[in-house]
Design a protein around this motif. Structure first.
Motif, PDB file in Angstrom:
ATOM      1  N   GLU A  45       0.878  -1.154   0.000  1.00  6.76           N
ATOM      2  CA  GLU A  45       0.000   0.000   0.000  1.00  6.76           C
ATOM      3  C   GLU A  45       0.924   1.214   0.000  1.00  6.76           C
ATOM      4  O   GLU A  45       2.021   1.167   0.539  1.00  6.76           O
ATOM      5  N   ASP A  46       0.506   2.289  -0.617  1.00  4.01           N
ATOM      6  CA  ASP A  46       1.341   3.489  -0.682  1.00  4.01           C
ATOM      7  C   ASP A  46       1.087   4.351   0.554  1.00  4.01           C
ATOM      8  O   ASP A  46       0.116   4.137   1.289  1.00  4.01           O
ATOM      9  N   VAL A  47       1.949   5.327   0.755  1.00  5.64           N
ATOM     10  CA  VAL A  47       1.859   6.189   1.933  1.00  5.64           C
ATOM     11  C   VAL A  47       2.130   7.641   1.578  1.00  5.64           C
ATOM     12  O   VAL A  47       2.697   7.946   0.532  1.00  5.64           O
ATOM     13  N   VAL A  48       1.723   8.504   2.472  1.00  7.80           N
ATOM     14  CA  VAL A  48       2.192   9.877   2.553  1.00  7.80           C
ATOM     15  C   VAL A  48       2.577  10.098   4.008  1.00  7.80           C
ATOM     16  O   VAL A  48       2.039   9.439   4.907  1.00  7.80           O
ATOM     17  N   LEU A  49       3.547  10.992   4.252  1.00  9.53           N
ATOM     18  CA  LEU A  49       4.029  11.270   5.612  1.00  9.53           C
ATOM     19  C   LEU A  49       3.923  12.762   5.900  1.00  9.53           C
ATOM     20  O   LEU A  49       4.651  13.562   5.325  1.00  9.53           O
ATOM     21  N   PHE A  50       3.004  13.085   6.796  1.00 10.31           N
ATOM     22  CA  PHE A  50       2.802  14.481   7.175  1.00 10.31           C
ATOM     23  C   PHE A  50       3.643  14.802   8.409  1.00 10.31           C
ATOM     24  O   PHE A  50       3.627  14.052   9.381  1.00 10.31           O
ATOM     25  N   PRO A  51       4.349  15.927   8.397  1.00 13.84           N
ATOM     26  CA  PRO A  51       5.065  16.324   9.609  1.00 13.84           C
ATOM     27  C   PRO A  51       4.074  16.732  10.695  1.00 13.84           C
ATOM     28  O   PRO A  51       3.087  17.421  10.424  1.00 13.84           O
ATOM     29  N   VAL A  52       4.315  16.258  11.904  1.00 16.72           N
ATOM     30  CA  VAL A  52       3.538  16.628  13.090  1.00 16.72           C
ATOM     31  C   VAL A  52       4.556  16.992  14.177  1.00 16.72           C
ATOM     32  O   VAL A  52       5.750  16.709  14.024  1.00 16.72           O
ATOM     33  N   THR A  96       5.233   8.174  13.495  1.00 18.34           N
ATOM     34  CA  THR A  96       6.645   7.834  13.662  1.00 18.34           C
ATOM     35  C   THR A  96       7.262   8.987  14.448  1.00 18.34           C
ATOM     36  O   THR A  96       7.573  10.035  13.873  1.00 18.34           O
ATOM     37  N   PRO A  97       7.444   8.820  15.756  1.00 19.27           N
ATOM     38  CA  PRO A  97       7.874   9.941  16.606  1.00 19.27           C
ATOM     39  C   PRO A  97       9.390  10.179  16.580  1.00 19.27           C
ATOM     40  O   PRO A  97      10.063  10.121  17.614  1.00 19.27           O
ATOM     41  N   VAL A  98       9.933  10.491  15.419  1.00 24.76           N
ATOM     42  CA  VAL A  98      11.379  10.638  15.274  1.00 24.76           C
ATOM     43  C   VAL A  98      11.934  11.876  15.976  1.00 24.76           C
ATOM     44  O   VAL A  98      13.157  11.990  16.122  1.00 24.76           O
ATOM     45  N   PHE A  99      11.073  12.790  16.413  1.00 29.91           N
ATOM     46  CA  PHE A  99      11.570  13.958  17.142  1.00 29.91           C
ATOM     47  C   PHE A  99      11.629  13.694  18.643  1.00 29.91           C
ATOM     48  O   PHE A  99      12.074  14.549  19.400  1.00 29.91           O
ATOM     49  N   ASP A 100      11.180  12.533  19.061  1.00 30.45           N
ATOM     50  CA  ASP A 100      11.219  12.123  20.473  1.00 30.45           C
ATOM     51  C   ASP A 100      12.464  11.266  20.683  1.00 30.45           C
ATOM     52  O   ASP A 100      12.531  10.119  20.237  1.00 30.45           O
ATOM     53  N   LEU A 118      13.132   9.154   5.550  1.00 33.26           N
ATOM     54  CA  LEU A 118      11.802   9.556   6.021  1.00 33.26           C
ATOM     55  C   LEU A 118      11.619  11.058   5.860  1.00 33.26           C
ATOM     56  O   LEU A 118      10.549  11.520   5.469  1.00 33.26           O
ATOM     57  N   ALA A 119      12.666  11.822   6.167  1.00 30.61           N
ATOM     58  CA  ALA A 119      12.585  13.271   5.996  1.00 30.61           C
ATOM     59  C   ALA A 119      12.343  13.607   4.520  1.00 30.61           C
ATOM     60  O   ALA A 119      11.539  14.487   4.194  1.00 30.61           O
ATOM     61  N   ARG A 120      13.013  12.886   3.624  1.00 26.65           N
ATOM     62  CA  ARG A 120      12.812  13.100   2.185  1.00 26.65           C
ATOM     63  C   ARG A 120      11.365  12.789   1.800  1.00 26.65           C
ATOM     64  O   ARG A 120      10.731  13.536   1.037  1.00 26.65           O
ATOM     65  N   LEU A 121      10.810  11.701   2.345  1.00 24.47           N
ATOM     66  CA  LEU A 121       9.421  11.351   2.053  1.00 24.47           C
ATOM     67  C   LEU A 121       8.459  12.396   2.615  1.00 24.47           C
ATOM     68  O   LEU A 121       7.429  12.692   2.007  1.00 24.47           O
ATOM     69  N   GLY A 122       8.800  12.968   3.764  1.00 22.16           N
ATOM     70  CA  GLY A 122       7.998  14.052   4.325  1.00 22.16           C
ATOM     71  C   GLY A 122       8.000  15.267   3.417  1.00 22.16           C
ATOM     72  O   GLY A 122       6.969  15.922   3.221  1.00 22.16           O
ATOM     73  N   LEU A 124       8.488  15.158   0.139  1.00 26.24           N
ATOM     74  CA  LEU A 124       7.676  14.787  -1.027  1.00 26.24           C
ATOM     75  C   LEU A 124       6.185  14.948  -0.735  1.00 26.24           C
ATOM     76  O   LEU A 124       5.418  15.388  -1.599  1.00 26.24           O
ATOM     77  N   THR A 125       5.776  14.579   0.478  1.00 26.89           N
ATOM     78  CA  THR A 125       4.370  14.759   0.863  1.00 26.89           C
ATOM     79  C   THR A 125       4.022  16.243   0.880  1.00 26.89           C
ATOM     80  O   THR A 125       2.994  16.656   0.320  1.00 26.89           O
ATOM     81  N   HIS A 126       4.860  17.048   1.503  1.00 28.67           N
ATOM     82  CA  HIS A 126       4.625  18.496   1.559  1.00 28.67           C
ATOM     83  C   HIS A 126       4.504  19.071   0.143  1.00 28.67           C
ATOM     84  O   HIS A 126       3.593  19.857  -0.147  1.00 28.67           O
ATOM     85  N   ASP A 127       5.420  18.675  -0.742  1.00 27.36           N
ATOM     86  CA  ASP A 127       5.378  19.142  -2.125  1.00 27.36           C
ATOM     87  C   ASP A 127       4.092  18.696  -2.820  1.00 27.36           C
ATOM     88  O   ASP A 127       3.497  19.454  -3.594  1.00 27.36           O
ATOM     89  N   GLY A 128       3.655  17.446  -2.541  1.00 23.91           N
ATOM     90  CA  GLY A 128       2.417  16.948  -3.133  1.00 23.91           C
ATOM     91  C   GLY A 128       1.194  17.706  -2.657  1.00 23.91           C
ATOM     92  O   GLY A 128       0.269  17.974  -3.434  1.00 23.91           O
ATOM     93  N   VAL A 129       1.179  18.087  -1.380  1.00 23.31           N
ATOM     94  CA  VAL A 129       0.075  18.899  -0.858  1.00 23.31           C
ATOM     95  C   VAL A 129       0.085  20.266  -1.532  1.00 23.31           C
ATOM     96  O   VAL A 129      -0.953  20.760  -1.980  1.00 23.31           O
ATOM     97  N   THR A 130       1.269  20.860  -1.646  1.00 21.31           N
ATOM     98  CA  THR A 130       1.408  22.180  -2.267  1.00 21.31           C
ATOM     99  C   THR A 130       0.923  22.163  -3.712  1.00 21.31           C
ATOM    100  O   THR A 130       0.273  23.102  -4.169  1.00 21.31           O
ATOM    101  N   ARG A 131       1.198  21.072  -4.427  1.00 21.27           N
ATOM    102  CA  ARG A 131       0.789  20.964  -5.839  1.00 21.27           C
ATOM    103  C   ARG A 131      -0.645  20.452  -6.001  1.00 21.27           C
ATOM    104  O   ARG A 131      -1.121  20.285  -7.117  1.00 21.27           O
ATOM    105  N   GLY A 132      -1.331  20.158  -4.899  1.00 23.47           N
ATOM    106  CA  GLY A 132      -2.710  19.692  -4.962  1.00 23.47           C
ATOM    107  C   GLY A 132      -2.863  18.209  -5.243  1.00 23.47           C
ATOM    108  O   GLY A 132      -3.959  17.740  -5.549  1.00 23.47           O
ATOM    109  N   LEU A 133      -1.778  17.436  -5.130  1.00 21.02           N
ATOM    110  CA  LEU A 133      -1.846  15.994  -5.367  1.00 21.02           C
ATOM    111  C   LEU A 133      -2.414  15.232  -4.179  1.00 21.02           C
ATOM    112  O   LEU A 133      -2.993  14.157  -4.342  1.00 21.02           O
ATOM    113  N   PHE A 134      -2.220  15.766  -2.976  1.00 24.68           N
ATOM    114  CA  PHE A 134      -2.702  15.135  -1.747  1.00 24.68           C
ATOM    115  C   PHE A 134      -3.497  16.170  -0.958  1.00 24.68           C
ATOM    116  O   PHE A 134      -3.149  17.351  -0.961  1.00 24.68           O
ATOM    117  N   PRO A 135      -4.526  15.712  -0.249  1.00 27.18           N
ATOM    118  CA  PRO A 135      -5.208  16.648   0.650  1.00 27.18           C
ATOM    119  C   PRO A 135      -4.289  16.971   1.834  1.00 27.18           C
ATOM    120  O   PRO A 135      -3.349  16.233   2.123  1.00 27.18           O
TER     121      PRO A 135
END
Length: 185
Positions: A45-52, A96-100, A118-122, A124-135
């Motif tokens: 299954e594919d994923v997106v990773l949002f920074p929290v 994924t609590p990588v800041f903890d 993971l940071a790179r994937l984050g 890519l997710t941010h860029d996809g949101v900016t371009r309207g590819l992901f909500p």
């Protein structure tokens, strides 16, 4: 990897759950390359990773509608001898609590290069949101209806078949697609 190497491959095999790798802080491409020969089954299954604030929040997508490099992942698995691929569809909500800093005490296998991916994937997710590819995460549909779940399954199957067809398999046993339509109507 040490656990897998200590097991008898005639008795034990790996069930590679690609979207769960990012939850454990691992790079799916690196893991597919390293564990490919021991993989006996897959959950794809594919994923997106949002920074929290504490790291990344994973959300699941149909194969080809997220940020994972399926051409590379599948090529590595096929070259390692994996021939059966299963599509998974669920709404697993994991972070994924990588800041903890204390999280790393429970994940001694992590490597800096994997966490860097993971940071790179984050990004890519941010860029996809900016371009309207992901909500955005706030606009994420947590419970898609049956029609959308069916669309996602069919899209995943078509994308997976397309990638597997383009990979030149040097064997008489073709790669196959196994999928369950649990919860679909």
């Amino acid at each position: 990897h040490a656990l897998v190497q200590s097991l008898d491959p005639a008795v034990f095999g790996i069930g590679l759950d690609v979207p769960n790798l990012v939850v454990r802080g691992e790079d799916p491409v690196e893991v597919a390359g390293a564990l490919g020969t021991g993989v006996h089954m897959t959950h794809l299954e594919d994923v997106v990773l949002f920074p929290v604030p504490h790291g990344y929040r994973r959300r699941l997508r149909a194969i080809g509608e997220g940020i994972l490099d399926w051409e590379v992942i599948l090529s590595l698995l096929v070259r390692s001898g994996v021939r059966d691929f299963s599509i998974e569809q669920h709404r697993g909500k994991f972070d994924t609590p990588v800041f903890d800093r204390s999280w790393f005490d429970h994940e001694p296998h992590l490597r800096a290069a994997g966490v860097g991916q993971l940071a790179r994937l984050g990004v890519l997710t941010h860029d996809g949101v900016t371009r309207g590819l992901f909500p955005t995460l706030d606009d994420w549909d947590e419970e898609p209806g049956p029609a959308e779940r069916r669309r996602q399954l069919l899209h995943s199957a078509a994308t997976l078949r397309s990638h597997l067809t383009s990979i030149r398999v040097g064997t008489n046993k073709p790669a196959s697609l196994l999928s369950g339509e649990e919860g679909l109507s």
